[in-house]
Design a protein around this motif. Sequence first.
Motif, PDB file in Angstrom:
ATOM      1  N   PHE A 202     -11.392  -0.687 -12.918  1.00  9.91           N
ATOM      2  CA  PHE A 202     -11.665  -0.316 -14.309  1.00  9.91           C
ATOM      3  C   PHE A 202     -10.980  -1.262 -15.291  1.00  9.91           C
ATOM      4  O   PHE A 202     -10.987  -1.020 -16.488  1.00  9.91           O
ATOM      5  CB  PHE A 202     -11.161   1.109 -14.582  1.00  9.91           C
ATOM      6  N   CYS A 203     -10.367  -2.310 -14.765  1.00 11.13           N
ATOM      7  CA  CYS A 203      -9.495  -3.139 -15.601  1.00 11.13           C
ATOM      8  C   CYS A 203     -10.157  -4.461 -15.995  1.00 11.13           C
ATOM      9  O   CYS A 203     -10.715  -5.161 -15.159  1.00 11.13           O
ATOM     10  CB  CYS A 203      -8.197  -3.429 -14.851  1.00 11.13           C
ATOM     11  N   ASP A 204     -10.028  -4.810 -17.265  1.00 15.60           N
ATOM     12  CA  ASP A 204     -10.604  -6.051 -17.804  1.00 15.60           C
ATOM     13  C   ASP A 204      -9.666  -7.252 -17.703  1.00 15.60           C
ATOM     14  O   ASP A 204     -10.058  -8.360 -18.048  1.00 15.60           O
ATOM     15  CB  ASP A 204     -10.910  -5.873 -19.311  1.00 15.60           C
ATOM     16  N   TYR A 205      -8.446  -7.031 -17.276  1.00 19.06           N
ATOM     17  CA  TYR A 205      -7.433  -8.099 -17.343  1.00 19.06           C
ATOM     18  C   TYR A 205      -7.906  -9.345 -16.587  1.00 19.06           C
ATOM     19  O   TYR A 205      -8.323  -9.261 -15.425  1.00 19.06           O
ATOM     20  CB  TYR A 205      -6.130  -7.575 -16.739  1.00 19.06           C
ATOM     21  N   GLN A 206      -7.836 -10.477 -17.246  1.00 20.77           N
ATOM     22  CA  GLN A 206      -8.364 -11.722 -16.677  1.00 20.77           C
ATOM     23  C   GLN A 206      -7.440 -12.319 -15.616  1.00 20.77           C
ATOM     24  O   GLN A 206      -7.878 -13.069 -14.757  1.00 20.77           O
ATOM     25  CB  GLN A 206      -8.560 -12.765 -17.793  1.00 20.77           C
ATOM     26  N   ARG A 207      -6.149 -12.014 -15.710  1.00 21.93           N
ATOM     27  CA  ARG A 207      -5.192 -12.665 -14.798  1.00 21.93           C
ATOM     28  C   ARG A 207      -4.666 -11.681 -13.755  1.00 21.93           C
ATOM     29  O   ARG A 207      -3.463 -11.555 -13.540  1.00 21.93           O
ATOM     30  CB  ARG A 207      -4.046 -13.265 -15.615  1.00 21.93           C
ATOM     31  N   LYS A 208      -5.572 -10.979 -13.109  1.00 24.20           N
ATOM     32  CA  LYS A 208      -5.148 -10.007 -12.094  1.00 24.20           C
ATOM     33  C   LYS A 208      -4.430 -10.715 -10.942  1.00 24.20           C
ATOM     34  O   LYS A 208      -4.862 -11.774 -10.487  1.00 24.20           O
ATOM     35  CB  LYS A 208      -6.364  -9.264 -11.533  1.00 24.20           C
ATOM     36  N   ASN A 209      -3.376 -10.088 -10.482  1.00 25.02           N
ATOM     37  CA  ASN A 209      -2.602 -10.629  -9.360  1.00 25.02           C
ATOM     38  C   ASN A 209      -2.939  -9.796  -8.117  1.00 25.02           C
ATOM     39  O   ASN A 209      -2.309  -8.784  -7.847  1.00 25.02           O
ATOM     40  CB  ASN A 209      -1.105 -10.559  -9.694  1.00 25.02           C
ATOM     41  N   LEU A 210      -3.943 -10.241  -7.383  1.00 24.67           N
ATOM     42  CA  LEU A 210      -4.458  -9.420  -6.282  1.00 24.67           C
ATOM     43  C   LEU A 210      -3.886  -9.801  -4.921  1.00 24.67           C
ATOM     44  O   LEU A 210      -4.186  -9.166  -3.911  1.00 24.67           O
ATOM     45  CB  LEU A 210      -5.991  -9.515  -6.244  1.00 24.67           C
ATOM     46  N   LEU A 211      -3.063 -10.834  -4.903  1.00 27.57           N
ATOM     47  CA  LEU A 211      -2.509 -11.302  -3.627  1.00 27.57           C
ATOM     48  C   LEU A 211      -1.343 -10.405  -3.187  1.00 27.57           C
ATOM     49  O   LEU A 211      -0.305 -10.352  -3.852  1.00 27.57           O
ATOM     50  CB  LEU A 211      -2.024 -12.748  -3.791  1.00 27.57           C
ATOM     51  N   GLU A 212      -1.536  -9.720  -2.066  1.00 27.79           N
ATOM     52  CA  GLU A 212      -0.485  -8.807  -1.600  1.00 27.79           C
ATOM     53  C   GLU A 212       0.703  -9.608  -1.084  1.00 27.79           C
ATOM     54  O   GLU A 212       0.544 -10.462  -0.207  1.00 27.79           O
ATOM     55  CB  GLU A 212      -1.043  -7.905  -0.499  1.00 27.79           C
ATOM     56  N   PRO A 213       1.917  -9.346  -1.582  1.00 27.08           N
ATOM     57  CA  PRO A 213       3.077 -10.125  -1.128  1.00 27.08           C
ATOM     58  C   PRO A 213       3.550  -9.666   0.246  1.00 27.08           C
ATOM     59  O   PRO A 213       3.163  -8.597   0.723  1.00 27.08           O
ATOM     60  CB  PRO A 213       4.131  -9.815  -2.195  1.00 27.08           C
ATOM     61  N   THR A 214       4.411 -10.452   0.850  1.00 27.31           N
ATOM     62  CA  THR A 214       4.893 -10.104   2.193  1.00 27.31           C
ATOM     63  C   THR A 214       5.759  -8.844   2.169  1.00 27.31           C
ATOM     64  O   THR A 214       5.859  -8.136   3.164  1.00 27.31           O
ATOM     65  CB  THR A 214       5.715 -11.266   2.788  1.00 27.31           C
ATOM     66  N   ASP A 215       6.394  -8.563   1.011  1.00 27.91           N
ATOM     67  CA  ASP A 215       7.256  -7.371   0.947  1.00 27.91           C
ATOM     68  C   ASP A 215       6.532  -6.178   0.316  1.00 27.91           C
ATOM     69  O   ASP A 215       7.164  -5.284  -0.257  1.00 27.91           O
ATOM     70  CB  ASP A 215       8.542  -7.680   0.178  1.00 27.91           C
ATOM     71  N   ALA A 216       5.210  -6.149   0.436  1.00 25.57           N
ATOM     72  CA  ALA A 216       4.419  -5.084  -0.198  1.00 25.57           C
ATOM     73  C   ALA A 216       4.882  -3.693   0.233  1.00 25.57           C
ATOM     74  O   ALA A 216       5.013  -2.782  -0.600  1.00 25.57           O
ATOM     75  CB  ALA A 216       2.940  -5.272   0.132  1.00 25.57           C
ATOM     76  N   ALA A 217       5.137  -3.533   1.530  1.00 31.92           N
ATOM     77  CA  ALA A 217       5.542  -2.208   2.020  1.00 31.92           C
ATOM     78  C   ALA A 217       6.857  -1.780   1.369  1.00 31.92           C
ATOM     79  O   ALA A 217       7.015  -0.624   0.947  1.00 31.92           O
ATOM     80  CB  ALA A 217       5.682  -2.238   3.539  1.00 31.92           C
ATOM     81  N   ALA A 218       7.801  -2.725   1.251  1.00 33.49           N
ATOM     82  CA  ALA A 218       9.100  -2.401   0.651  1.00 33.49           C
ATOM     83  C   ALA A 218       8.945  -2.041  -0.827  1.00 33.49           C
ATOM     84  O   ALA A 218       9.622  -1.135  -1.333  1.00 33.49           O
ATOM     85  CB  ALA A 218      10.050  -3.588   0.808  1.00 33.49           C
ATOM     86  N   VAL A 219       8.050  -2.743  -1.514  1.00 33.19           N
ATOM     87  CA  VAL A 219       7.816  -2.448  -2.938  1.00 33.19           C
ATOM     88  C   VAL A 219       7.296  -1.023  -3.091  1.00 33.19           C
ATOM     89  O   VAL A 219       7.737  -0.266  -3.964  1.00 33.19           O
ATOM     90  CB  VAL A 219       6.810  -3.461  -3.541  1.00 33.19           C
ATOM     91  N   LYS A 220       6.373  -0.632  -2.207  1.00 30.01           N
ATOM     92  CA  LYS A 220       5.802   0.720  -2.295  1.00 30.01           C
ATOM     93  C   LYS A 220       6.857   1.784  -1.990  1.00 30.01           C
ATOM     94  O   LYS A 220       6.930   2.816  -2.653  1.00 30.01           O
ATOM     95  CB  LYS A 220       4.619   0.852  -1.329  1.00 30.01           C
ATOM     96  N   VAL A 221       7.676   1.520  -0.992  1.00 29.54           N
ATOM     97  CA  VAL A 221       8.742   2.478  -0.653  1.00 29.54           C
ATOM     98  C   VAL A 221       9.718   2.605  -1.819  1.00 29.54           C
ATOM     99  O   VAL A 221      10.158   3.703  -2.183  1.00 29.54           O
ATOM    100  CB  VAL A 221       9.486   2.033   0.630  1.00 29.54           C
ATOM    101  N   ASP A 222      10.037   1.474  -2.447  1.00 33.19           N
ATOM    102  CA  ASP A 222      10.971   1.487  -3.574  1.00 33.19           C
ATOM    103  C   ASP A 222      10.408   2.304  -4.738  1.00 33.19           C
ATOM    104  O   ASP A 222      11.128   3.053  -5.396  1.00 33.19           O
ATOM    105  CB  ASP A 222      11.252   0.044  -4.028  1.00 33.19           C
ATOM    106  N   LEU A 223       9.107   2.164  -4.972  1.00 35.58           N
ATOM    107  CA  LEU A 223       8.456   2.931  -6.042  1.00 35.58           C
ATOM    108  C   LEU A 223       8.638   4.432  -5.801  1.00 35.58           C
ATOM    109  O   LEU A 223       9.047   5.181  -6.690  1.00 35.58           O
ATOM    110  CB  LEU A 223       6.970   2.579  -6.088  1.00 35.58           C
ATOM    111  N   ILE A 224       8.353   4.853  -4.576  1.00 35.07           N
ATOM    112  CA  ILE A 224       8.456   6.283  -4.245  1.00 35.07           C
ATOM    113  C   ILE A 224       9.904   6.749  -4.378  1.00 35.07           C
ATOM    114  O   ILE A 224      10.185   7.801  -4.953  1.00 35.07           O
ATOM    115  CB  ILE A 224       7.925   6.542  -2.818  1.00 35.07           C
ATOM    116  N   ARG A 225      10.833   5.936  -3.899  1.00 30.34           N
ATOM    117  CA  ARG A 225      12.249   6.307  -3.954  1.00 30.34           C
ATOM    118  C   ARG A 225      12.725   6.450  -5.403  1.00 30.34           C
ATOM    119  O   ARG A 225      13.382   7.421  -5.769  1.00 30.34           O
ATOM    120  CB  ARG A 225      13.077   5.231  -3.229  1.00 30.34           C
ATOM    121  N   ARG A 226      12.352   5.481  -6.242  1.00 30.84           N
ATOM    122  CA  ARG A 226      12.794   5.529  -7.645  1.00 30.84           C
ATOM    123  C   ARG A 226      12.184   6.719  -8.378  1.00 30.84           C
ATOM    124  O   ARG A 226      12.842   7.378  -9.180  1.00 30.84           O
ATOM    125  CB  ARG A 226      12.417   4.218  -8.349  1.00 30.84           C
ATOM    126  N   GLU A 227      10.934   6.990  -8.089  1.00 27.64           N
ATOM    127  CA  GLU A 227      10.265   8.119  -8.742  1.00 27.64           C
ATOM    128  C   GLU A 227      10.896   9.447  -8.304  1.00 27.64           C
ATOM    129  O   GLU A 227      11.107  10.347  -9.121  1.00 27.64           O
ATOM    130  CB  GLU A 227       8.767   8.067  -8.423  1.00 27.64           C
TER     131      GLU A 227
END
Length: 237
Positions: A202-227
């Motif tokens: 749904f996003c119009d942003y022209q500079r989307k960063n769609l490349l999943e980084p190597t630490d993607a799993a850690a980023v997701k875990v950190d999000l849940i932990r912080r929330e």
Amino acid sequence: MANQRDVRTVLRRLKKTFPNPGAMELGDPYRTLVAVMLSARTRDEQVLKLLPGFFDAFPDVQMLAQATPKQIELKINTIGMYRQKAKHVKGMAQAIVSKFRGAIPATMDELVSLPGVGRKTASVVLVACFGQAAIAVDTHVHRVTNRLGWIRTKTPEKTEQALLKIVPRDVQRTVNQVFVKFGRYICIPGKSRCWMCPVREFCDYQRKNLLEPTDAAAVKVDLIRREQELERLRKNV
Ligand code: SF4
């Protein structure tokens, strides 16, 4: 510009990702007003940690109005701009006691007449405590809604006015609740985490960063932990 159906879909999806209330939504108008005022340019976690001690010392607006600036400063000196914030919350409390008989006002005009209270703070109080339709726009809400292409605005003030026209009244409350967290964890400033964005189609942003980084799993875990930590602190106030 987004249509109302897309607006609803985006907000519904993000509410699934971020189901908790806003970090400063404490139910009671006095507590919510103080919390939002103290949270200006300060991490929510820092404010939530000091609030139990603050409300022990100043359990109501009358007690806060009678406190000296020094007494207030001692309770909030772990956050930035604490002297200025002490002055503002005391001034706010005094104005509420003298002009509103100690009751937190429930209109935008009255709230923004209080020292240190702007439209963003007033909007959080109106939606969280008085069930009114309003949109509290901070830097995250401003950035995210512009990236999505819902609006094209240069300032948060203009963003608020533009969003009030396109977001249906019954979901206006959700805007701040989800976009502040979404902007903090996923649609972050600079290189956004579009690879984990639940609303990217749904996003119009022209500079989307769609490349999943190597630490993607850690980023997701950190999000849940912080929330989870934020919600634990909020419930502890
Ligand atoms: S796709 Fe990227 S820029 Fe667009 S809303 Fe999602 S995170 Fe933000």
